[in-house]
Motif scaffolding. Structure first.
Motif, PDB file in Angstrom:
ATOM      1  N   UNK A 170      10.423 117.446  28.332  1.00 21.59           N
ATOM      2  CA  UNK A 170      10.104 115.639  28.197  1.00 21.59           C
ATOM      3  C   UNK A 170      10.932 115.147  27.525  1.00 21.59           C
ATOM      4  N   UNK A 218      10.871 112.678  23.754  1.00 26.22           N
ATOM      5  CA  UNK A 218      10.482 113.023  22.197  1.00 26.22           C
ATOM      6  C   UNK A 218      11.548 114.210  21.859  1.00 26.22           C
ATOM      7  N   UNK A 234      -0.321 121.808  20.400  1.00 30.34           N
ATOM      8  CA  UNK A 234      -1.177 120.733  20.006  1.00 30.34           C
ATOM      9  C   UNK A 234      -2.227 120.887  21.078  1.00 30.34           C
ATOM     10  N   UNK A 293      -2.434 112.898  18.527  1.00 30.54           N
ATOM     11  CA  UNK A 293      -1.181 112.973  19.591  1.00 30.54           C
ATOM     12  C   UNK A 293      -1.593 111.852  20.546  1.00 30.54           C
ATOM     13  N   UNK A 299       0.860 108.528  21.377  1.00 33.84           N
ATOM     14  CA  UNK A 299       1.451 108.490  22.772  1.00 33.84           C
ATOM     15  C   UNK A 299       1.197 107.231  23.294  1.00 33.84           C
ATOM     16  N   UNK A 323       2.921 104.478  21.159  1.00 33.35           N
ATOM     17  CA  UNK A 323       4.292 104.506  21.577  1.00 33.35           C
ATOM     18  C   UNK A 323       4.794 104.034  22.988  1.00 33.35           C
ATOM     19  N   UNK A 324       3.741 104.439  23.865  1.00 31.71           N
ATOM     20  CA  UNK A 324       3.968 103.784  25.357  1.00 31.71           C
ATOM     21  C   UNK A 324       3.926 102.188  25.211  1.00 31.71           C
ATOM     22  N   UNK A 365       4.687 113.818  32.218  1.00 28.15           N
ATOM     23  CA  UNK A 365       3.962 114.347  30.954  1.00 28.15           C
ATOM     24  C   UNK A 365       2.661 114.896  31.426  1.00 28.15           C
TER      25      UNK A 365
END
Ligand SMILES: Nc1ncnc2c1ncn2[C@@H]1O[C@H](COP(=O)(O)OP(=O)(O)OP(=O)(O)O)[C@@H](O)[C@H]1O
Ligand SMILES: [Mg+2]
Lengths: 235, 317
Positions: A91, A94, A105, B17, B21, B24-25, B218
């Motif tokens: 990815x 990151x 995670x 997390x 995410x 952040x997006x 992702x």
């Protein structure tokens, strides 16, 4: 460790990618999966990772029979495997560290554990000092090593590699091969799909040879293995 | 190993997390996010303004009824003393807030004040006007306007039925008219608010669908690494909630500003009608409720978008 019993796989097009495939791999074995393009190598690996379901036949990994597997058990099964692709599937939004940390995670590891394990995995592929970099700034070989670090970071029992050396030059192929061997020596079963002749010649591990979706060899490599790996394939 | 610089511990928990995410997006595409939030804000602002105002509108009817009084004209043979007793007696009733007795003399004085018929009255000799009692009904402000009107009319009828009463005068027709005008207004605005809410839901749903496409890779990679459905969906759901939360805040602010524009002319209008009615400002509770409701809609939009299976969740190679 991994066994196929008369496994066939037909895609929606009706075309059979695999037909009546049976074999067994022992725990901690190292096996090449070879065959020309379109022979069904990726399909076989996808079946093991449960990304595809067989049209018929039974697959077992350890004591798990895939036909008995419920959908919600599939993620847990995948967490026992590490998967490496030709296209490394990193990815790019990151850091290198965060790529390697992702399986941890997902696995719900504690932060301290995530830190130690991810850094240790990066250490093993020789990229600990690049942990904060963007993967896009790494060379192809380095990116592939990050992919390997990510595949092994959660200590899987099985490592599936689908042409991880595909578009890398010979030196780097060697390096990646040595990494996979290291993991194999620490007890991880490795199934390595490749048609890299040089690798196949230099490392005389058992081979599963596919042709048009069928296994064509009896699972023995033509000459004794150079490495000290166990005979691990039985038809 | 020396300490490494990788950001907060929290960002490496499953929940952390997912939130990281999402945030952040949103920040990554700040312009698109801003536009979406403004769209959501303006979409939900009108329903919010209406909701802020709806309490005041019900109050408008109730107060109008409350300010109305019933004038009860007694028979001519009822003396001022008897009338005063009657007024006192009625005052004790639950349905009645207050009464005022107007004696025959007072009635005459009022009449003379309001008309030019002094000569005609003088010609009559005796005072032709009866004693009257002005009755102020007790109003439960929590009752709907219709019900109030019905009750006040019921009280008027009960008073009319008394043998000492000659005639009862009450004018609630205008309240009824106001009531039905407001009802029409309410239905129209409710429909509008409903459509706008649906629009908002669709905007959120569509935004989430785009988000799913953007996160496709992702999601695929995470699936390969053994992510469960809930792990995959959590960031999406948080994104929906986040859009709702921020969009709701924009809506609440816009609605409050819009409402303050409406308040001054509305109060002036009420003053012209000598009404004590005033638009009440939105409370903190109402403000937060708007945000909560839009957040819930954001969540709903995200969950609905996730219902459709995403094709090719896993890379095929
Ligand atoms: N998703 C799919 N739908 C339909 N057919 C597919 C699909 N994936 C693979 N196939 C077909 O199945 C056969 C086996 O494909 P597979 O990718 O397993 O081969 P491979 O041995 O990995 O080839 P390569 O060395 O080129 O990667 C091919 O004929 C391919 O066209
Ligand atoms: Mg392939």
């Amino acid at each position: 460790m991994i066994s196929f019993e008369h496994v066939s796989l037909a895609y929606q097009t009706g075309r059979f990618a695999l037909e009546d495939v049976s074999f067994q791999l022992k725990p901690a074995s190292f096996t090449f999966l070879t065959g020309h393009s379109g022979a069904g190598k990726s399909s076989l690996l996808r079946l093991i990772a449960r990304l595809e379901k067989p049209t018929s036949g039974e697959i077992r990994v350890g004591d798990i029979a895939y036909s008995q597997l419920k959908p919600r058990q599939e993620p847990g099964l995948r967490r026992q495997m590490g998967i490496v692709f030709q296209d490394n599937q990193l990815l790019y939004d990151r850091s290198v560290f965060d790529n390697v940390a992702l399986p941890l995670i997902i696995g719900g590891f504690r932060f301290s554990e995530i830190k130690t394990r991810a850094m240790a995995a990066l250490e093993r592929v020789g990229l600990a000092d690049r942990y904060a970099d963007d993967p896009i700034n790494l060379s192809g070989g380095e990116q592939q090593r990050v992919g390997i670090a990510r595949a092994v970071v959660a200590k899987p029992r099985i490592l599936l590699a689908d042409e991880p050396t595909g578009n890398l030059d010979a030196d780097i192929s060697e390096e990646i091969m040595r990494l996979l061997l290291q993991f194999n020596n620490s007890g991880v079963s490795v199934l390595f799909a490749t048609h890299d002749r040089e690798l196949l010649q230099n490392y005389r591990f058992p081979q599963l040879v596919l042709d048009g979706g069928r296994i064509t060899n009896l699972g023995r490599s033509p000459a004794p293995a150079r490495q000290t790996a166990h005979e691990s394939v039985s038809p | 190993m020396t300490d490494i610089d990788i950001g907060s511990r929290w960002g490496y928990t499953k929940r952390g997390y997912a939130i990281t995410q999402s945030v952040r997006q949103l920040r990554h595409r700040s312009t698109a996010t801003l536009i979406t939030l403004l769209v959501l804000g303006t979409t939900f602002a009108l329903p919010a303004v209406f909701w802020f105002g709806s309490a005041s509108i019900s109050q408008l009817v109730n107060r109008s009824v409350g300010e109305e009084s019933i004038t009860v004209y007694l028979n001519l043979d009822v003396t001022d003393l008897e009338a005063a007793r009657l007024a006192e007696q009625w005052q004790g009733e639950a349905r009645i807030r207050a009464t005022t007795h107007i004696s025959r003399a007072e009635a005459l004085a009022l009449f003379q004040e309001q008309t030019d018929l002094d000569d005609a009255l003088a010609a009559l000799g005796a005072n032709p006007l009866p004693s009257a009692v002005v009755v102020y009904p007790a109003i439960d402000p929590n009752l709907p306007g219709n019900e109030l009107v019905t009750r006040v009319e019921g009280l008027a009828a009960a008073l009319q039925a008394q043998p000492v009463v000659d005639r009862v005068q009450i004018d609630l027709d205008w309240v009824r008219k106001l009531q039905s005008a407001l009802n029409l207004f309410r239905v129209v605005v409710s429909l509008l608010a409903g459509f706008l809410t649906l629009t908002g839901l669709l905007v959120i749903g569509n935004t989430i669908r785009l988000e799913l496409l953007r996160r496709q890779r992702e999601r695929e990679v995470s699936t390969l690494l053994g992510a469960s459905r809930s792990f995959l969906n959590r960031p999406i759901i948080y994104t929906g909630a986040l859009y709702g939360l921020l969009g709701g805040a924009v809506a609440a602010v816009l609605a409050t500003v819009a409402y303050s524009f409406i308040k001054a002319p509305a109060d002036e209008l009420a003053m012209l009608y000598a009404s004590t009615f005033r638009l009440s400002l939105p409370t903190a509770g109402q403000f937060l409720t708007i945000i909560a409701v839009v957040t819930a809609l954001g969540l709903l939009g995200a969950i609905l978008s996730l219902f459709r299976p995403i094709q090719g969740q896993v890379p095929n190679r």
